[in-house]
Design a protein around this motif. Structure first.
Motif, PDB file in Angstrom:
ATOM      1  N   GLY A   3       0.849  -1.228  -0.120  1.00  0.00           N
ATOM      2  CA  GLY A   3       0.147   0.118  -0.031  1.00  0.00           C
ATOM      3  C   GLY A   3       1.004   1.460   0.065  1.00  0.00           C
ATOM      4  N   PHE A   4       0.236   2.430  -0.204  1.00  0.00           N
ATOM      5  CA  PHE A   4       0.726   3.609   0.185  1.00  0.00           C
ATOM      6  C   PHE A   4       0.720   4.117   1.444  1.00  0.00           C
ATOM      7  CE2 PHE A   4      -0.989   3.663  -4.425  1.00  0.00           C
ATOM      8  CZ  PHE A   4       0.142   3.838  -4.927  1.00  0.00           C
ATOM      9  N   SER A   5       2.029   4.860   1.961  1.00  0.00           N
ATOM     10  CA  SER A   5       2.233   5.415   3.288  1.00  0.00           C
ATOM     11  C   SER A   5       1.427   6.744   3.172  1.00  0.00           C
ATOM     12  CB  SER A   5       3.494   5.658   3.480  1.00  0.00           C
ATOM     13  OG  SER A   5       4.101   6.698   2.602  1.00  0.00           O
ATOM     14  N   LEU A   6       1.019   7.126   4.455  1.00  0.00           N
ATOM     15  CA  LEU A   6       0.346   8.896   4.393  1.00  0.00           C
ATOM     16  C   LEU A   6       1.122   9.570   3.779  1.00  0.00           C
ATOM     17  CD1 LEU A   6      -2.023  10.068   5.522  1.00  0.00           C
ATOM     18  CD2 LEU A   6      -0.822  10.394   7.724  1.00  0.00           C
ATOM     19  N   LEU A   7       2.522   9.648   3.902  1.00  0.00           N
ATOM     20  CA  LEU A   7       3.254  10.678   3.487  1.00  0.00           C
ATOM     21  C   LEU A   7       3.388  10.688   1.989  1.00  0.00           C
ATOM     22  CD1 LEU A   7       5.386  12.898   3.804  1.00  0.00           C
ATOM     23  CD2 LEU A   7       7.179  11.067   3.910  1.00  0.00           C
ATOM     24  N   GLU A   8       3.397   9.675   1.396  1.00  0.00           N
ATOM     25  CA  GLU A   8       3.389   9.309  -0.101  1.00  0.00           C
ATOM     26  C   GLU A   8       1.893  10.060  -0.827  1.00  0.00           C
ATOM     27  OE1 GLU A   8       5.931   5.564  -1.099  1.00  0.00           O
ATOM     28  OE2 GLU A   8       3.830   5.016  -0.315  1.00  0.00           O
ATOM     29  N   LEU A   9       0.725   9.747  -0.160  1.00  0.00           N
ATOM     30  CA  LEU A   9      -0.382  10.380  -0.153  1.00  0.00           C
ATOM     31  C   LEU A   9      -0.559  11.714  -0.252  1.00  0.00           C
ATOM     32  CD1 LEU A   9      -3.137   7.778   0.935  1.00  0.00           C
ATOM     33  CD2 LEU A   9      -2.478   8.217  -1.303  1.00  0.00           C
ATOM     34  N   ILE A  10       0.055  12.258   0.781  1.00  0.00           N
ATOM     35  CA  ILE A  10       0.058  13.844   1.030  1.00  0.00           C
ATOM     36  C   ILE A  10       1.145  14.463  -0.035  1.00  0.00           C
ATOM     37  CG2 ILE A  10       1.018  15.639   2.672  1.00  0.00           C
ATOM     38  CD1 ILE A  10      -0.087  13.835   4.694  1.00  0.00           C
ATOM     39  N   VAL A  11       2.015  13.930  -0.470  1.00  0.00           N
ATOM     40  CA  VAL A  11       2.942  14.409  -1.548  1.00  0.00           C
ATOM     41  C   VAL A  11       2.196  14.337  -2.911  1.00  0.00           C
ATOM     42  CG1 VAL A  11       5.094  14.031  -2.708  1.00  0.00           C
ATOM     43  CG2 VAL A  11       5.111  13.900  -0.412  1.00  0.00           C
ATOM     44  N   ALA A  12       1.850  13.285  -3.087  1.00  0.00           N
ATOM     45  CA  ALA A  12       0.640  13.009  -4.415  1.00  0.00           C
ATOM     46  C   ALA A  12      -0.231  14.349  -4.498  1.00  0.00           C
ATOM     47  CB  ALA A  12       0.188  11.652  -4.508  1.00  0.00           C
ATOM     48  N   PHE A  13      -1.063  14.275  -3.326  1.00  0.00           N
ATOM     49  CA  PHE A  13      -2.200  15.323  -3.224  1.00  0.00           C
ATOM     50  C   PHE A  13      -1.412  16.822  -3.498  1.00  0.00           C
ATOM     51  CE2 PHE A  13      -4.969  18.014  -1.066  1.00  0.00           C
ATOM     52  CZ  PHE A  13      -6.080  17.947  -1.875  1.00  0.00           C
ATOM     53  N   VAL A  14      -0.390  17.150  -2.879  1.00  0.00           N
ATOM     54  CA  VAL A  14       0.133  18.374  -2.911  1.00  0.00           C
ATOM     55  C   VAL A  14       0.668  18.548  -4.385  1.00  0.00           C
ATOM     56  CG1 VAL A  14       2.204  19.960  -2.319  1.00  0.00           C
ATOM     57  CG2 VAL A  14       0.753  18.784  -0.856  1.00  0.00           C
ATOM     58  N   VAL A  15       1.113  17.478  -5.020  1.00  0.00           N
ATOM     59  CA  VAL A  15       1.823  17.664  -6.318  1.00  0.00           C
ATOM     60  C   VAL A  15       0.438  17.893  -7.217  1.00  0.00           C
ATOM     61  CG1 VAL A  15       2.605  16.564  -8.613  1.00  0.00           C
ATOM     62  CG2 VAL A  15       3.861  16.439  -6.162  1.00  0.00           C
ATOM     63  N   PHE A  16      -0.698  17.275  -7.249  1.00  0.00           N
ATOM     64  CA  PHE A  16      -1.904  17.185  -7.723  1.00  0.00           C
ATOM     65  C   PHE A  16      -2.621  18.681  -7.813  1.00  0.00           C
ATOM     66  CE2 PHE A  16      -6.618  17.271  -7.797  1.00  0.00           C
ATOM     67  CZ  PHE A  16      -6.756  16.904  -9.360  1.00  0.00           C
ATOM     68  N   ALA A  17      -2.542  19.154  -6.633  1.00  0.00           N
ATOM     69  CA  ALA A  17      -3.064  20.463  -6.412  1.00  0.00           C
ATOM     70  C   ALA A  17      -2.392  21.696  -6.969  1.00  0.00           C
ATOM     71  CB  ALA A  17      -3.162  20.553  -4.773  1.00  0.00           C
ATOM     72  N   LEU A  18      -0.960  21.592  -6.895  1.00  0.00           N
ATOM     73  CA  LEU A  18      -0.125  22.743  -7.573  1.00  0.00           C
ATOM     74  C   LEU A  18      -0.197  22.369  -9.279  1.00  0.00           C
ATOM     75  CD1 LEU A  18       3.113  22.163  -5.497  1.00  0.00           C
ATOM     76  CD2 LEU A  18       1.539  23.983  -5.586  1.00  0.00           C
ATOM     77  N   ALA A  19      -0.438  21.421  -9.774  1.00  0.00           N
ATOM     78  CA  ALA A  19      -0.625  21.320 -11.242  1.00  0.00           C
ATOM     79  C   ALA A  19      -2.070  21.702 -11.344  1.00  0.00           C
ATOM     80  CB  ALA A  19      -0.402  19.561 -11.471  1.00  0.00           C
ATOM     81  N   PHE A  20      -3.039  21.414 -10.591  1.00  0.00           N
ATOM     82  CA  PHE A  20      -4.336  21.713 -10.878  1.00  0.00           C
ATOM     83  C   PHE A  20      -4.546  23.420 -10.962  1.00  0.00           C
ATOM     84  CE2 PHE A  20      -8.873  22.487  -9.961  1.00  0.00           C
ATOM     85  CZ  PHE A  20      -9.376  22.053 -11.172  1.00  0.00           C
ATOM     86  N   GLY A  21      -3.854  23.927  -9.888  1.00  0.00           N
ATOM     87  CA  GLY A  21      -3.878  25.349  -9.927  1.00  0.00           C
ATOM     88  C   GLY A  21      -3.161  26.040 -10.918  1.00  0.00           C
ATOM     89  N   PHE A  22      -2.135  25.425 -11.283  1.00  0.00           N
ATOM     90  CA  PHE A  22      -1.219  25.761 -12.588  1.00  0.00           C
ATOM     91  C   PHE A  22      -2.249  25.841 -13.720  1.00  0.00           C
ATOM     92  CE2 PHE A  22       1.973  25.451 -15.987  1.00  0.00           C
ATOM     93  CZ  PHE A  22       2.512  26.650 -15.829  1.00  0.00           C
ATOM     94  N   LEU A  23      -2.920  24.803 -14.005  1.00  0.00           N
ATOM     95  CA  LEU A  23      -3.758  24.439 -15.092  1.00  0.00           C
ATOM     96  C   LEU A  23      -4.812  25.487 -15.131  1.00  0.00           C
ATOM     97  CD1 LEU A  23      -4.438  22.608 -17.764  1.00  0.00           C
ATOM     98  CD2 LEU A  23      -5.838  21.386 -16.202  1.00  0.00           C
ATOM     99  N   MET A  24      -5.273  25.772 -13.810  1.00  0.00           N
ATOM    100  CA  MET A  24      -6.698  26.943 -13.720  1.00  0.00           C
ATOM    101  C   MET A  24      -6.234  28.264 -14.199  1.00  0.00           C
ATOM    102  SD  MET A  24      -9.057  25.055 -13.307  1.00  0.00           S
ATOM    103  CE  MET A  24     -10.349  26.443 -13.245  1.00  0.00           C
ATOM    104  N   GLN A  25      -4.906  28.543 -13.988  1.00  0.00           N
ATOM    105  CA  GLN A  25      -4.430  29.918 -14.124  1.00  0.00           C
ATOM    106  C   GLN A  25      -4.298  29.964 -15.690  1.00  0.00           C
ATOM    107  OE1 GLN A  25      -0.620  30.127 -12.133  1.00  0.00           O
ATOM    108  NE2 GLN A  25      -1.672  31.600 -10.694  1.00  0.00           N
ATOM    109  N   ILE A  26      -3.925  29.013 -16.463  1.00  0.00           N
ATOM    110  CA  ILE A  26      -3.830  28.775 -17.865  1.00  0.00           C
ATOM    111  C   ILE A  26      -5.031  28.914 -18.552  1.00  0.00           C
ATOM    112  CG2 ILE A  26      -2.941  27.319 -19.688  1.00  0.00           C
ATOM    113  CD1 ILE A  26      -0.702  26.241 -18.153  1.00  0.00           C
ATOM    114  N   VAL A  27      -6.088  28.129 -17.916  1.00  0.00           N
ATOM    115  CA  VAL A  27      -7.300  28.134 -18.593  1.00  0.00           C
ATOM    116  C   VAL A  27      -7.835  29.821 -18.303  1.00  0.00           C
ATOM    117  CG1 VAL A  27      -9.584  27.660 -18.277  1.00  0.00           C
ATOM    118  CG2 VAL A  27      -7.737  25.791 -18.407  1.00  0.00           C
TER     119      VAL A  27
END
Length: 129
Positions: A3-27
């Protein structure tokens, strides 16, 4: 267990949030540019129709006038005579024609900003006097 550790899930969520925010700025930037482009295109079409009317049926007179196309777009027109061009031999051709410079400014409000577009053309006509 694999399984995934809690730290890995948090890092993945932060990367997703940053990428999504960047994408929304472009749109949002793309939408803003498309809206601004549409306003400039509309201003150019309105200016083209106004300039096409000028000098049709009556002589142009030097001066300024202004008006509104609709609730959003306003226009201001300046008509000025242009000096006759000097011929290659240094003489000014004394023709019965005069050259008029038409400068049309179309203005509109876009949110809180005031925008404008400038259009210049020349018209030749019979001298009035």
């Amino acid at each position: 267990m694999g399984g995934f550790s809690l730290l890995e899930l948090i890092v993945a969520f932060v990367v997703f949030a940053l990428a999504f925010g960047f994408l929304m700025q472009i749109v949002s930037g793309s939408l803003r540019n498309a809206r601004q482009s549409a306003h400039y295109t509309q201003a150019a079409l309105l200016a083209q129709s106004r300039l096409a009317e000028m000098g049709a049926g009556e002589l142009l007179k030097p001066g300024s006038e202004s008006g509104r196309f609709d609730n959003r777009y306003r226009w201001r027109l300046d008509v000025t005579p242009v000096e006759a061009p000097v011929a290659a031999n240094g003489n000014i051709d004394a023709m019965a024609l005069e050259l008029m410079r038409l400068e049309l400014v179309v203005e509109w409000r876009e949110g809180v900003r005031e925008r404008d577009a400038h259009f210049v053309t020349m018209r030749i006509q019979q001298k009035s006097g």
